[in-house]
Design a protein around this motif. Structure first.
Motif, PDB file in Angstrom:
ATOM      1  N   LEU A 122     -12.578   7.859  12.480  1.00 45.34           N
ATOM      2  CA  LEU A 122     -14.000   7.547  12.377  1.00 45.34           C
ATOM      3  C   LEU A 122     -14.776   8.105  13.571  1.00 45.34           C
ATOM      4  N   ILE A 123     -14.153   8.104  14.744  1.00 45.99           N
ATOM      5  CA  ILE A 123     -14.790   8.721  15.920  1.00 45.99           C
ATOM      6  C   ILE A 123     -14.976  10.217  15.677  1.00 45.99           C
ATOM      7  N   THR A 124     -13.949  10.864  15.119  1.00 49.83           N
ATOM      8  CA  THR A 124     -14.033  12.294  14.809  1.00 49.83           C
ATOM      9  C   THR A 124     -15.142  12.570  13.809  1.00 49.83           C
ATOM     10  N   LYS A 125     -15.341  11.648  12.863  1.00 43.76           N
ATOM     11  CA  LYS A 125     -16.395  11.803  11.865  1.00 43.76           C
ATOM     12  C   LYS A 125     -17.790  11.614  12.458  1.00 43.76           C
ATOM     13  N   LYS A 126     -17.865  11.135  13.705  1.00 49.04           N
ATOM     14  CA  LYS A 126     -19.131  10.923  14.412  1.00 49.04           C
ATOM     15  C   LYS A 126     -20.045   9.947  13.674  1.00 49.04           C
ATOM     16  N   VAL A 127     -19.450   8.843  13.190  1.00 46.07           N
ATOM     17  CA  VAL A 127     -20.268   7.805  12.578  1.00 46.07           C
ATOM     18  C   VAL A 127     -21.176   7.205  13.644  1.00 46.07           C
ATOM     19  N   ASP A 128     -22.236   6.554  13.176  1.00 43.44           N
ATOM     20  CA  ASP A 128     -23.163   5.925  14.123  1.00 43.44           C
ATOM     21  C   ASP A 128     -22.686   4.547  14.565  1.00 43.44           C
ATOM     22  N   ALA A 129     -21.975   3.845  13.681  1.00 40.80           N
ATOM     23  CA  ALA A 129     -21.569   2.479  14.003  1.00 40.80           C
ATOM     24  C   ALA A 129     -20.299   2.114  13.254  1.00 40.80           C
ATOM     25  N   ILE A 130     -19.519   1.236  13.863  1.00 39.28           N
ATOM     26  CA  ILE A 130     -18.300   0.717  13.246  1.00 39.28           C
ATOM     27  C   ILE A 130     -18.282  -0.798  13.420  1.00 39.28           C
ATOM     28  N   VAL A 131     -17.996  -1.510  12.326  1.00 35.94           N
ATOM     29  CA  VAL A 131     -17.648  -2.927  12.436  1.00 35.94           C
ATOM     30  C   VAL A 131     -16.156  -3.024  12.175  1.00 35.94           C
TER      31      VAL A 131
END
Length: 373
Positions: A122-131
């Protein structure tokens, strides 16, 4: 309607619910296009509408909405499956409002290393936020910190992560959950008796915190004897099997402290199958456990049901959206523990829903019928 909650920078370890290792590629699904402690009420629907309208007009970076993700460690029981759907429902609402453009959901099947890998993906995907609801409060801390360093807003909920390098933790006070049931059981037994314990998944924050709250109470009563305990993963079958073993081992059991509803339902059925008199049992907001309680009231069964709402995931998503919008977020968002008692139990049971349904939900009936068909 969502319950009220208090917010503040209470210790992260006041919260945590429902842990193993391989480096397989993440199973990721995507839907298309420290301050002073304070208290506050949960945002009203009107406040939420104002916030999302303002966000939609100002736009996320690029004016295309935020990309968000749920990093889940398990859907191994119905609470967790319903919890995931609560996230989906909230994310879909935010997509319709233009606040969210895309969302991802990962599930590591209780594998710690895989959840770490999911987070890295998910970090690699450069999402804006993670819960995130974490398989381990400590093992996931470094990768949560890695996400924060990458500029991603992270909120942990339910089974929270032990790090200050996140926006907030969200959930009920799990130690208080354990304490509520323990104090009720001690009162029912007049401060003396032989009890057994059903815990959840060893190593998870919720399991440790709930039992920690209960244990603090039991230590105050030397005439309460804990005969034995078992980790039954908040699961009906495992709870029933564990109770069958303890019934065989202990000819006298005066009470059951259980930290999960499905486990309690299994315990009730084990007592009945063994021909043993029913005893006071703590439980949780599972429809089947509540049904079994109601059906066996006249046989002497009494229960108390502090509950963790499945919409905790939606609350976590809402909190991280507020953080993305630049709002100040307290370090710990503590949701109310709604408790089912002998006086109000009939208000919670739903005869039109299966045993696996969890009674504290924000999902509409159409979604619930689809989920539990």
């Amino acid at each position: 309607m969502r319950k009220m909650f208090t917010v503040g920078l209470a210790a992260v370890m006041a919260m945590g619910l429902c842990a193993c290792g391989s480096q397989k590629a993440p199973e990721t699904t995507a839907a298309p296009a420290a301050a002073e402690t304070t208290t506050a009420a949960a945002a009203s629907e009107e406040e939420k509408e104002e916030t999302t309208e303002a966000q939609a007009s100002s736009g996320a970076e690029g004016g295309e909405g935020y990309v968000v993700a749920l990093c889940n460690y398990s859907i191994g029981n119905s609470w967790r499956a319903q919890m995931e759907q609560e996230f989906v429902a909230e994310a879909e609402k935010l997509k319709a409002e233009g606040v969210v453009s895309e969302y991802y959901i990962t599930n590591s099947n209780e594998d710690i290393n895989k959840q770490i890998s999911d987070m890295q993906d998910l970090i690699t995907k450069k999402v804006d936020a993670i819960v995130i609801t974490a398989a381990s409060p400590t093992a996931l801390a470094p990768v949560v910190e890695e996400a924060t360093e990458a500029g991603i807003k992270v909120v942990s909920f339910d089974n929270v992560v032990e790090t200050d390098e996140q926006v907030a933790t969200v959930g009920i006070d799990e130690k208080e959950f354990g304490r509520i049931g323990a104090e009720w059981l001690v009162d029912k037994l007049d401060g003396k008796g032989k009890i057994v314990v059903l815990n959840g998944i060893a190593g998870t924050a919720t399991d440790s915190l709930r039992w920690g709250g209960a244990e603090e109470v039991f230590k105050q009563y030397p005439d309460i004897e804990i005969l034995g305990s078992a980790n039954a993963s908040w699961d009906y079958a495992q709870g029933k099997a564990a109770m069958e073993s303890m019934l065989s081992a202990y000819p006298e059991i005066d009470g059951v402290w259980s930290q999960g509803g499905a486990m309690t339902q299994g315990a009730i059925d084990a007592f009945i199958a063994a021909g043993r008199d029913l005893v006071p049992m703590t439980s949780e907001g599972n429809n089947g456990a509540i049904r079994a309680w109601i059906e066996n009231k006249d046989k002497g069964l009494s229960c108390i049901v502090p509950s963790n709402p499945t919409y905790t995931s939606a609350e976590a998503l809402w909190v991280v959206i507020k953080a993305l919008n630049g709002e100040d977020i307290p370090g710990n968002v503590v949701m109310d523990i709604e408790t089912v008692t002998e006086e109000n139990v009939d208000q919670y049971y739903r005869s039109d829903m299966p045993d696996s349904f969890w009674v504290l939900t924000e999902l509409d009936d159409a979604t619930l019928q689809k989920l539990y068909k």
